[in-house]
Design a protein around this motif. Structure first.
Motif, short mmCIF file in Angstrom:
data_model
loop_
_atom_site.label_atom_id
_atom_site.label_comp_id
_atom_site.label_asym_id
_atom_site.label_seq_id
_atom_site.Cartn_x
_atom_site.Cartn_y
_atom_site.Cartn_z
N LEU A 246 0.90 -1.15 0.00
CA LEU A 246 0.00 0.00 0.00
C LEU A 246 0.94 1.20 0.00
CD1 LEU A 246 -2.27 -1.22 2.93
CD2 LEU A 246 -3.09 -0.86 0.59
N THR B 66 -5.18 3.50 -0.19
CA THR B 66 -4.61 3.59 -1.54
C THR B 66 -4.57 2.20 -2.17
OG1 THR B 66 -2.39 3.44 -0.58
CG2 THR B 66 -3.23 5.63 -1.04
N PRO B 67 -4.82 2.14 -3.48
CA PRO B 67 -4.80 0.82 -4.14
C PRO B 67 -3.41 0.16 -4.03
CG PRO B 67 -5.88 2.45 -5.53
CD PRO B 67 -5.28 3.20 -4.38
N LEU C 76 -0.02 -1.75 -4.97
CA LEU C 76 0.88 -1.85 -6.11
C LEU C 76 1.55 -3.22 -6.00
CD1 LEU C 76 2.66 1.64 -6.05
CD2 LEU C 76 0.82 0.89 -7.59
N SER D 236 -2.42 4.10 -8.44
CA SER D 236 -2.64 4.23 -7.00
C SER D 236 -2.52 5.71 -6.62
CB SER D 236 -1.62 3.38 -6.23
OG SER D 236 -1.97 3.35 -4.87
N GLY E 170 -10.29 1.41 -2.68
CA GLY E 170 -8.94 1.39 -3.25
C GLY E 170 -8.35 0.00 -3.19
N SER F 233 -8.14 -2.89 -6.37
CA SER F 233 -6.84 -3.37 -6.83
C SER F 233 -6.65 -4.84 -6.50
CB SER F 233 -5.72 -2.51 -6.22
OG SER F 233 -5.80 -2.51 -4.81
#
Ligand SMILES: Cc1cc2nc3c(=O)[nH]c(=O)nc-3n(C[C@H](O)[C@H](O)[C@H](O)COP(=O)(O)O)c2cc1C
Ligand code: SF4
Ligand code: SF4
Ligand code: FES
Ligand code: FES
Lengths: 426, 795, 161
Positions: free
Chosen positions: A286, A292-293, A295, A314, A399, A403
């Motif tokens: 994160l 947050t999405p 990664l 993100s 988010g 993802s």
């Protein structure tokens, strides 16, 4: 640490200690304030901040100069400035670190920003669990008052300001700025309808500017050293300034570092974080807090900057980087995150109040291997609909969920196919 | 005016309106829960999702929050917004019980409707549903929290609109709870509105719990009979029993809200002791016999002893038609006008106001939109509760509210108070109109001057008084004030609270000159031999000087549906129909005729006849207890007018030109017809006498306990105020009375024991709130009398 | 049972008088009551209402919103164990199991001796020291079962040496 990095906000940080006024001044503290009240008009300070490219450090990354341009600085008193130190988003602990290390950074930031905005009352909203930081801050306020930086006729100027500390009692939603205002007023801290925006009708119906602690702390440095210097701190051309990165999760070193905006994620993970713990591999992170999405490893080279992270799917958010190793079940992590958001829902709007617990139950079923393909489809439907929530809390919850489905969809389906978690126990 | 299209329909609405409002105007229904016409948008339920196809922000948006823009194209049928709405229903139903058959809301539940509309028929969720404990909210409202969808309408109604502070939202996340701090009766006098605004079965009417499915109710558009404001109501009943009253959701006149007196005061109609059978000299008879007897005996006495021997008493709670026919009867007999109000001062005040120019008479909507309101010698919560609520709406919009009154008049909004002896209120009004304030002390003049400044600056001021509080002199001053202040750019209006739903028409039917002296003369002359009381209870409402004469009359006839003292004493009784049991019209405090339709036929409820058993086991062609007829029908029969209600109305229009238009009024359309102004009333007779020296007694009316219908509704018993006498603390001390002590109060040869209480009152004033049946309460409210208050020894 | 001592009461009352909007002190007042009594009883809510000149319901609306205002009795020390993502991903659940075993209670319960109440909390802002918990307002990070035992011991000793 591996590299030389500029130290601005953390210049006076010593492990386990809180910088005194003397230490702060020795490091150049209150120079920004002196310059502002002696040499600059409020409009000139606002101009410097606008030119500096400073963007909000509280999560949304809104350009501070633009936000200040909406503020009716000419309106009659009372006008309020509020420092937002709710900091309850999982993975985020930088504002607490900053206040504990060097509280005068915030105090000076508040005074200079209040000067720029024409605010005559300031409040620091601080979360329940930051009692130590609250005490450190109160000591710093007393020192500042004693030294003439705060109170009536600051440094002999016409400008006067009082700063109050409000201790909260524990709910993430109070970080949302309009909920925070309700909280300060002693009302139920549900978010408010916008418009009117806080700049028009905020605390007690008066113009109010709510700003993140770190954002405020940047302001005196911009005033002291100029906007060009501030822009130059960043490692990306569009970025500006340094950023406090709070590292957490499966890293060897989970500490808070001040690094230039635009520092690549890989560098943060491998150098500053000491690499993934126990010699394992990076699976996901994160990049900026729980909302947050995710990664995945493909994004390791992204520069940690607002625009670059948006391009990568993100957000920089609060720059709390939580890393997950290759033995982590991302469905399980998402279940934990959604549980957080569901529990922190203020209960005002339907998608968040009712939708998130349903998503949580659905994830629990899938995680336990009792989910179906219909459940997965149902989850996918939820994302755009829960995104229509009243405030950004439930949108934040989407988010990680979106993802998860986009980056780790196969892992989710594997749970259905095998009827259990493909990663075994852990 | 931006023009936009919604589902292909083009509509123009004023700038600043939302898509939802535009859709309503275009006849497109956008599903919604938290938006409410009177409460506005909130944004909580997220049900009103629509798709903006063309506009500044395209995509799915909340219709209630999105302002319209020129050229916008909106769809409610687009898949993405339709899907959102489906999800909202799915979310809300996930925890909602599936037991609609045992929910009182079932059949008129918006959640049920939306669930069907949203095609939500299959539960995809597993696991348990969330449950809550309910609270006992008192005798009016049933609470079933599991049914709540957290639309926040109740809180916004109770707190924001009605000003209550003992009901709200507790907890958070998926356990928000709508209720009180502790279980107990909701204290707002407007608590019943929760029933109407709650879209689900969470908050329902406890007084009719499980008595009927909504679709089994007989309902009709009616007008509330519990005061003179004329709120639009929709009562419902079944099996000859009145079961509930709800507000007409339309905005006018009462904005879709009611007070608890109007909503829960209907029990009088169902009482087991309601007089339903005619009585002739103590012997039961049929209504037809009684009608014949009434005509013969009255006409006989008039013939034999002259028309002066006949005293007809009209009433504020009888229909306009019944009162008008009574007047017509008086004319035919050659007798004096009926006496419509035994309280001479109040009567005189009403007659003056009823002739004021229509443009000066404020409606509830005028009060809600006022930018300054003065309340002078009136207690809106008691005398016209919805007016207090309208005042709050004005205050919420920023209007100042000032109260000029000796009493600590309770309101549901912030108000500034100027305590003033009752006799000085008219002078204060004259001062506001530019008078010199003779007789007013300096400490009063200063705040009054400030009020005058406010009044002069206001563009839509409304001055509120009450007939009993102001008296004729006060009403003249009131009308002079607003008439003098009205200019093209400025709309000053007056509202006068009157005792009952037909008061205004009665005051107009009576001659312009108050005949109080005349009545005293007639009563004193020993000539009265026949008294006819039309739905009025003089024995409870008039002092002994009047009742002594009435009781001794050779013929004492009463028409009524309440078990009053008068009905008990009358030697000829005719059962009449209650207001929800007939078609008819009332005339509200602003002089607007308003028709209402019959909800139920009169008859003893099956609850009483069959002890709740249905169907009945014995059969008869007659409705048990069904002999009662509308008073207008009885009087039309006596007058030989045929053709039912329209026949009667035609005769009335012929006889009384100011009632033109009565015949054309439709109840369901909520038609109204404004009575014209009239000849300015003659100058006052004898000016009010000097204020009595020493301790003075002032009586006024409570929210519940005096108004005759609700005083006969058992469920409202809890709202009756204590039988107290209020004095200021210094006065209490002077009289040697501790708060809570028993005190004997004597005035005008009447006396009773009350509990002494301290209140914020001017010195020298003893204040008593009337209760139907109490001795002192036979004195009129608003006037002051010399009195004695003394400690009552013994238990 | 006095909900607040005289001194705190008069201090709060003085602040209420000084504030243009007394209601803004509701969280302060509730926290002050809690500091003294450990939790906020119904009487506490009523006292706060009286002080702030609002209705008990209006106080309750706020009191029941916040997680760290306790409207039910708690032990002398409240343990808040973080269950958010950073702590969770670094063994927070094991710490919970350990606490439950040591204290012989589950989440939401209080030890029979009235010493500890065990509650979950969302992120404490100590993500760098995960797993973390707080005991009353004291923060403990880098928790291990051994560290937890030591902390419990010390916290217990502080109350009854
Ligand atoms: C649910 C939620 C929680 C938030 N929490 C915080 C917080 O703890 N601290 C913060 O500064 N901003 C937080 N924000 C963002 C604030 O609403 C606001 O945007 C921010 O304080 C503005 O300051 P900035 O422009 O300096 O970032 C939160 C927003 C949401 C929707
Ligand atoms: S999304 Fe809705 S329920 Fe969730 S916190 Fe925001 S307003 Fe409250
Ligand atoms: S009780 Fe009724 S009106 Fe109130 S929030 Fe629940 S459903 Fe809405
Ligand atoms: S009606 Fe629009 S959000 Fe509820
Ligand atoms: S996640 Fe546990 S302290 Fe932040």
């Amino acid at each position: 640490m591996s590299r030389e990095v500029p130290r601005v906000l953390f210049a006076n940080r010593r492990p386990g200690l809180t910088a005194s006024l003397a230490e702060f001044e020795r490091g150049g503290g209150y120079r920004g304030l002196r310059r502002a009240v002696a040499e600059l008009s409020p409009a000139e300070v606002r101009r410097l901040v606008a030119d500096s490219g400073l963007r909000g450090r509280g999560g949304a990354g809104f350009p501070t100069g633009v936000k200040w341009s909406f503020f009716p600085h000419d309106a009659p008193p009372d006008k309020y400035l509020v420092a937002n130190c709710d900091e309850m988003e999982p993975g985020t602990y930088k504002d607490g670190e900053l206040i504990l290390a060097d509280p005068h950074q915030l105090v000076e930031g508040l005074i200079v920003s209040a000067y720029a905005l024409g605010a005559n009352r300031a409040t620091v909203f601080i979360r329940y669990d930051y009692e130590r930081a609250a005490c450190a801050l109160e000591r710093a306020l007393a020192e500042a008052r004693e030294a003439g930086y705060l109170g009536e006729h600051i440094l002999g100027s016409d400008f006067s300001l009082e700063i109050h500390v409000h201790r909260s009692a524990g709910r993430y939603i109070l970080g949302e700025e309009t909920a925070l205002l309700n909280g300060l007023e002693g009302r139920r801290p549900n978010p408010r309808l916008r418009p009117p925006f806080p700049a028009q009708k905020g605390l007690f119906g008066r113009p109010t500017n709510v700003q993140n602690v770190e954002t405020l702390a940047c302001v005196p440095h911009i005033v002291a050293h100029g906007p060009q210097w501030f822009r130059g701190l960043a490692r990306t051309p569009e970025g500006a300034g340094t950023k406090l990165f709070g590292l957490s999760g499966h890293l060897e070193r989970t500490e808070c570092f001040e690094l230039p905006i635009g520092t690549p994620l890989r560098e943060i993970v491998e150098e500053w974080g000491g690499g993934v713990w126990r010699g394992r591999r990076f699976k996901a992170c994160l990049p900026g807090g729980a909302s947050t999405p995710f990664l995945d490893a493909r994004a390791l080279d992204v520069p940690m900057d607002f625009t670059a992270l948006e391009k990568a799917g993100s957000r920089l958010g609060t720059a709390g980087v939580t890393v997950f190793d290759d033995r982590t079940c991302m469905l399980r992590v998402t279940h934990n995150l959604i549980s957080f958001f569901a529990r922190e829902s203020c209960g005002f709007c339907t998608p968040c109040r009712e939708g998130l617990p349903m998503v949580r139950e659905c994830l629990a079923r899938l995680e336990a291997g009792r989910g179906t393909l219909d459940d997965v489809d149902w989850l996918k439907e939820q994302v755009p609909r829960i995104n229509l929530s009243f405030c950004a809390l439930a949108q934040g919850a989407m988010g990680p969920l979106s993802s998860l489905l986009a980056l780790f969809g196969d892992e989710v389906l594997d749970h259905v196919g095998r009827g259990r978690c493909p990663l075994g126990e852990g | 005016m931006p023009t936009l299209t919604i589902d292909g329909r083009t509509v123009s609405v004023p700038e600043g309106k939302t898509i939802l409002e535009a859709a309503e105007a275009a006849g497109v229904r956008v599903p919604h829960f938290c938006w409410h016409r009177a409460l506005g948008a909130l944004g909580a339920c997220r049900l009103c999702a629509v798709t903006v196809l063309d506009g500044p922000q395209k995509g799915v948006r909340m219709a209630c929050l999105t302002p319209v823009q020129e050229g916008m194209r909106v769809s409610t049928l687009d898949e993405s917004s339709w899907n959102m709405r489906r999800s909202v229903i799915e979310w809300l139903m996930a925890n909602h019980p599936h037991d609609c058959p045992v929910c009182d809301e079932g059949g008129e539940c918006q959640l049920q409707d939306m669930t069907v509309a949203g095609n939500h028929a299959v539960r995809r969720q597993r696991g348990r549903k969330r449950t809550f404990h309910n609270q006992d909210l008192g005798p009016f409202i049933e609470h079933e929290m599991n049914r709540c969808i957290a639309c926040y309408r109740c809180v916004r109604t109770y707190r924001d609109y009605c000003g209550g502070d003992d009901f709200g939202v507790l907890g958070s996340r998926d356990r928000v709870y709508f209720g009180r701090f502790r279980p107990g009766r909701l204290l707002s006098p407007f608590s019943g509105n929760l029933v109407d605004v709650c879209p689900t079965g969470t908050l329902t009417d406890k007084t009719s719990r499980f008595r009927a499915r909504p679709w089994d109710l007989e309902e009709a558009s009616s007008v509330c009979p519990h005061c003179a404001l004329g709120c639009a109501v929709i009562p419902g009943g079944r099996y000859r029993e009145l079961l509930r009253v709800r507000a007409d959701p339309r905005p006018q006149p009462n904005d879709g809200f009611l007070c608890d007196r109007g909503r829960f005061g209907y029990g009088y109609a169902n009482r087991a002791d309601r007089p339903r059978q005619a009585r002739l000299e103590g012997r039961p008879g049929t209504l037809a016999e009684a009608v014949a007897a009434l005509r013969e005996r009255v006409e006989g006495i008039a013939r034999q002893h002259g028309p002066e021997a006949v005293l007809l008493l009209g009433s504020a709670r009888a229909t306009v038609e019944a009162n008008a026919l009574l007047s017509l009867w008086a004319r035919r007999l050659g007798a004096a006008d009926p006496v419509f109000d035994l309280a001479a001062r109040r009567d005189g005040a009403a007659r003056i106001f009823a002739r004021a120019a229509p443009a000066l008479r404020a409606t509830l909507a005028d009060v809600r939109q006022a930018d300054l309101t003065l309340v002078c010698g009136a207690d809106p919560l008691a005398e016209g509760p919805l007016l207090a609520l309208a005042l709050r709406q004005a205050a919420r919009r920023g209007a100042a509210v000032r109260v000029i009154d000796p009493r600590p008049v309770p309101l549901v909004c912030e108000a500034e108070r100027l305590p003033l002896a009752p006799t000085l209120v008219p002078e204060a009004l004259r001062f506001l109109a530019g008078g010199n304030g003779a007789g007013l002390s300096q400490e009063v003049l200063q705040p009054l001057a400030e009020t005058k400044r406010l009044f002069d600056a206001a563009r839509r001021p409304v001055v509120i008084g009450s007939a009993e509080g102001l008296g004729p002199d006060g009403v003249r001053a009131l009308l002079a004030l607003v008439a003098g202040a009205s200019r093209p750019d400025r709309d000053a209006k007056a509202a006068l609270l009157l005792p009952g739903p037909s008061s205004f028409a009665c005051a107009r039917l009576a001659s312009a000159v108050p005949n109080a002296q005349d009545l005293r003369r007639r009563l004193g002359g020993g000539k009265i031999r026949a008294v006819v009381a039309l739905e009025v209870d003089p024995l409870a409402e008039a002092p002994p000087a009047v009742t002594g004469v009435i009781e001794k009359a050779e013929l004492f006839a009463a028409l009524d549906y309440l078990p009053t003292a008068t009905v008990g004493r009358a030697n000829l009784f005719l059962p009449s129909a209650g207001p929800y049991e007939q078609d008819g019209a009332f005339c509200d405090f602003a002089g607007r005729l308003r028709a209402f339709a019959r909800v139920l036929r009169p008859g003893t409820p099956i609850l009483h006849t069959g002890k709740g058993n249905h169907p009945p086991r014995t059969f008869s062609p007659d409705v048990p207890g069904g002999d009662a007829a509308p008073a207008w029908e009885i009087l039309a029969e006596i007058l030989g007018i045929s053709g039912g209600l329209s026949g009667a109305r035609a005769e009335i229009e012929k006889a009384f030109s100011f009632l033109q238009g009565l015949a054309g009024l439709r109840a369901d359309a909520r038609d109204e017809r404004v009575l014209p102004g009239g000849e300015p009333p003659a100058p006052p007779g004898a000016p009010a006498g000097p204020e009595p020296a020493g301790l003075r007694l002032l009586l006024s009316d409570p929210f519940v306990g005096w108004e005759p219908l609700s005083a006969h509704a058992a469920v409202l018993e809890v709202l009756r105020p204590e039988d107290a006498v209020y004095l200021n603390p210094a006065e209490l001390a002077r009289l040697g009375l501790a708060p809570g002590a028993r005190a004997r109060v004597e005035a005008q040869e009447l006396s009773e024991i009350r509990v002494a209480r301290a209140a914020d009152l001017p010195p020298g004033l003893a204040w008593v709130v009337r209760r139907r049946g109490s001795a002192l309460s036979r004195l009129p409210a608003g006037e002051v009398f010399a009195c004695r208050v003394a400690r009552e020894e013994g238990a | 049972m006095d909900v607040l001592d005289e001194k705190t009461l008069s201090e709060l009352a003085a602040r209420v008088r000084a504030y243009p909007y007394p209601r803004e002190m509701v969280v302060d007042v509730l926290r002050a009551i809690q500091e003294r009594r450990g939790w906020v009883s119904d009487e506490g809510v009523e006292l706060a209402a009286q002080l702030l000149r609002i209705s008990p319901l209006e106080v309750e609306e706020v009191a029941t919103f916040y997680d760290k205002i306790y409207r039910r009795p708690v032990g002398r020390k409240v343990i808040h164990l973080c269950d958010s993502v950073c702590c969770f991903s670094r063994g927070g659940e094991d710490i919970l199991k350990h606490l439950e075993k040591r204290l012989q209670i589950t989440l939401g319960q209080t030890t029979p001796d009235g010493m500890f109440t065990l509650l979950p909390t969302c992120c404490l802002g100590a993500c760098g020291q995960a797993p973390a918990m707080s005991v009353n307002l004291r923060l403990y990070g880098h928790l291990t079962p051994e560290a937890v035992d030591r902390i419990l011991e010390e916290e217990r000793r502080e109350v009854s040496p």
